[in-house]
Scaffold this active site. Structure first.
Site, short mmCIF file in Angstrom:
data_model
loop_
_atom_site.label_atom_id
_atom_site.label_comp_id
_atom_site.label_asym_id
_atom_site.label_seq_id
_atom_site.Cartn_x
_atom_site.Cartn_y
_atom_site.Cartn_z
N CYS A 184 29.99 69.89 59.05
CA CYS A 184 30.54 70.66 60.17
C CYS A 184 29.59 70.54 61.34
O CYS A 184 28.40 70.26 61.17
CB CYS A 184 30.67 72.13 59.81
SG CYS A 184 31.91 72.44 58.54
N GLY B 277 33.03 66.73 61.83
CA GLY B 277 34.18 67.41 61.24
C GLY B 277 35.43 67.16 62.06
O GLY B 277 35.41 67.34 63.28
N ASN C 92 27.54 75.86 59.46
CA ASN C 92 27.44 74.54 58.86
C ASN C 92 26.58 74.69 57.60
O ASN C 92 25.43 75.09 57.69
CB ASN C 92 26.77 73.57 59.85
CG ASN C 92 26.46 72.20 59.26
OD1 ASN C 92 25.60 71.50 59.77
ND2 ASN C 92 27.16 71.81 58.22
N GLY C 93 27.17 74.37 56.45
CA GLY C 93 26.41 74.48 55.21
C GLY C 93 27.30 74.93 54.07
O GLY C 93 28.52 74.92 54.18
N TYR D 19 23.34 58.82 57.35
CA TYR D 19 24.77 58.71 57.64
C TYR D 19 25.32 59.76 58.60
O TYR D 19 26.04 59.42 59.53
CB TYR D 19 25.53 58.78 56.31
CG TYR D 19 27.02 58.84 56.42
CD1 TYR D 19 27.77 57.72 56.78
CD2 TYR D 19 27.72 60.02 56.19
CE1 TYR D 19 29.14 57.77 56.91
CE2 TYR D 19 29.10 60.09 56.30
CZ TYR D 19 29.80 58.96 56.66
OH TYR D 19 31.15 59.03 56.78
#
Ligand code: SF4
Length: 471
Positions: free
Chosen positions: A5, A31, A105-106, A246
């Site tokens: 995210c 995302g 985010n997580g 990535y």
């Protein structure tokens, strides 16, 4: 591996919605399922979120309606909770302190445990997201002010979070003590900006000033910036090394280092560890481009563009009977026959997860005339699933968890196959002990601690069950 995210926050800038929109545009790679912005003008909060890309979710008209000089935004890729609008973020609730919203985010590994306990006592949840658990904990906190209430909530959750909270007069940013995900701080004139990656600052011409530290909470109002270390940073930290391989954009700076630089180092190291004689190096665009450039520079073998990526794929619906064989990969990549025909090629990619996509890609390159294919991978073998915010298949579905290197080479039908070693990868980053490498080693930095306290939310060390709920 799938994206995670992207979060964004800004305080004290007129047109906060438009600036958030641009920031989210730069974070689109993190995302693509849904996007949302919530703003505040000091009196009311304004919200818009929908399924789709940033460009699909917002119009000029919608942005005009999001009034105020304070905002948070979110691009979602679901790691817990299904891909539905109810799970889109930012997520806002109205509680005893007024309205509060979160963009997270997580992945919280004890969220299911905490949620079950609260539901037993009568709490009603609106979404399937672990992030909602944090809001419930805040609402239940008996602490006196909002900062203390958020800290109280964060001390009860385990896992990864880089989060921004919106209140009527402030944005509060927090990062978990292990530092799994990045959370950058920037400055735009007199405004404070937060973002998952620094590329979101570049588009605004904001200046990167640093990062929210692991275990730190930053409170930004129109005229004040305050920081509190609410928890000792873990020792060692567990910054996700995959951000460099990535997830993050190469033009970003995360965890204090330039992503492009680290990726080139990975390519150079890969070439030193696994050299091979060939006519050219090609990348699987886009994430592998810089790793391939590093490999080419180190080996002295020329870098060529042998694969073209279609950037406009979006959502595609094809009836099975209309579909050409391997259409899913053909729709995304096309080989350049004039470059590849009769040549011995080194193909550099960032990772191999299930192996099915790579197998199709190899067949496509062979079909375009490549005489030899040597595969070089910029991550070690992925043998374990991630429980800290990255969507990976279960451990059993990962090709490297079931097969040896030689068996994978055989399955992919390539002349040679090599992955960077874990030590080699670690040598490419500063403070090499401060990174999570659990998907290569199975050495999970967190589950053990949660299990000891009876808060087990995932079976990462053995079972391979997702820690999410509501799916
Ligand atoms: Fe990153 Fe892998 Fe750790 Fe997940 S398990 S946080 S993908 S290094």
């Amino acid at each position: 591996m799938k994206e995670e995210c992207g979060v964004f926050g800004i305080v004290g800038s007129g047109g906060a919605a438009a600036l958030s929109y641009l920031g989210l545009y730069s974070l689109q790679h993190r995302g693509q399922e849904s996007s949302g912005i919530i703003t505040s003008d000091g009196e009311s909060m304004y919200e818009h979120k929908a399924m789709g890309l940033v460009s699909e979710v917002f119009t000029e008209e919608i942005l005009k309606g999001l009034k105020g000089d304070i905002a948070i935004g979110h691009n979602r890729y679901s790691t817990t909770g299904m891909s539905r609008l109810v799970n889109a973020q930012p997520f806002m609730v109205n509680c005893k302190i007024g309205k509060i919203a979160i963009a997270h985010n997580g992945n919280l590994i004890n969220a299911a445990f905490l949620r079950a306990g609260m539901e037993k006592k009568g709490s009603i949840f609106r979404s399937g997201m672990d992030s909602e658990v944090i809001l419930h904990l805040i609402a239940k906190s008996r602490k006196k002010n909002i900062t203390e209430m958020i800290i109280d909530a964060l001390r009860q959750v385990e896992g990864s979070y880089s989060a921004v909270f919106l209140l009527e007069d402030r944005v509060i940013a927090a990062r978990d003590p292990h530092g799994f995900r990045p959370l950058c701080i920037g400055k735009l004139d007199d405004s404070v900006v937060f973002a998952s990656e620094s590329c979101a600052f570049d588009i605004l011409e904001a200046e990167y000033t640093g990062e929210v530290a692991p275990g730190e909470i930053c409170i930004a109002t129109r005229d004040r910036f305050e920081s509190i270390q609410f928890s000792e940073p873990a020792d060692p930290l567990s910054k996700c090394i995959f951000e460099y391989i990535y997830f993050s954009r190469p033009d970003s700076r995360v965890f204090g280092e330039n992503v492009d630089k680290v990726r080139r180092k990975i390519g150079r190291r890969l070439s030193q560890e696994s050299p091979v004689d060939a006519d050219m190096v090609i990348s699987v665009p886009d994430s592998s481009n810089t790793i391939a450039l590093g490999y080419a520079n180190q080996s002295g073998i020329p870098f060529e563009l042998g694969l073209i990526r279609n950037h406009y794929v979006g959502r595609t619906f094809i009836q099975p009977e209309q579909a050409a064989r391997d259409w899913d990969i053909r729709i995304k990549f096309n080989p350049v026959r004039g470059v590849l025909e009769g040549r011995r090629i080194i193909v550099v990619d960032d990772s191999i997860v299930r192996g099915s996509t790579m197998k199709k890609l190899v067949a496509m390159l062979r079909g375009a005339g490549a005489s030899e294919i040597h595969l070089r991978i910029g991550s070690p073998l992925i043998t374990h699933s991630c429980y800290f915010g990255i969507d990976t298949p279960t451990t059993g579905e990962l090709i490297a968890s079931r097969y040896s290197l030689e068996e994978i080479r055989d399955f992919l039908e390539v002349e040679s196959l090599a992955y960077i070693s874990l030590e080699g990868l670690r040598s490419c980053v500063k403070e090499r002990e401060d990174y999570c490498v659990a998907c290569f080693s199975g050495d999970y930095p967190l589950c053990g601690e949660a299990v000891e306290r009876g808060e087990r939310g995932c079976q990462g060390c053995g079972g391979g069950n997702r820690s999410g709920f509501g799916e």
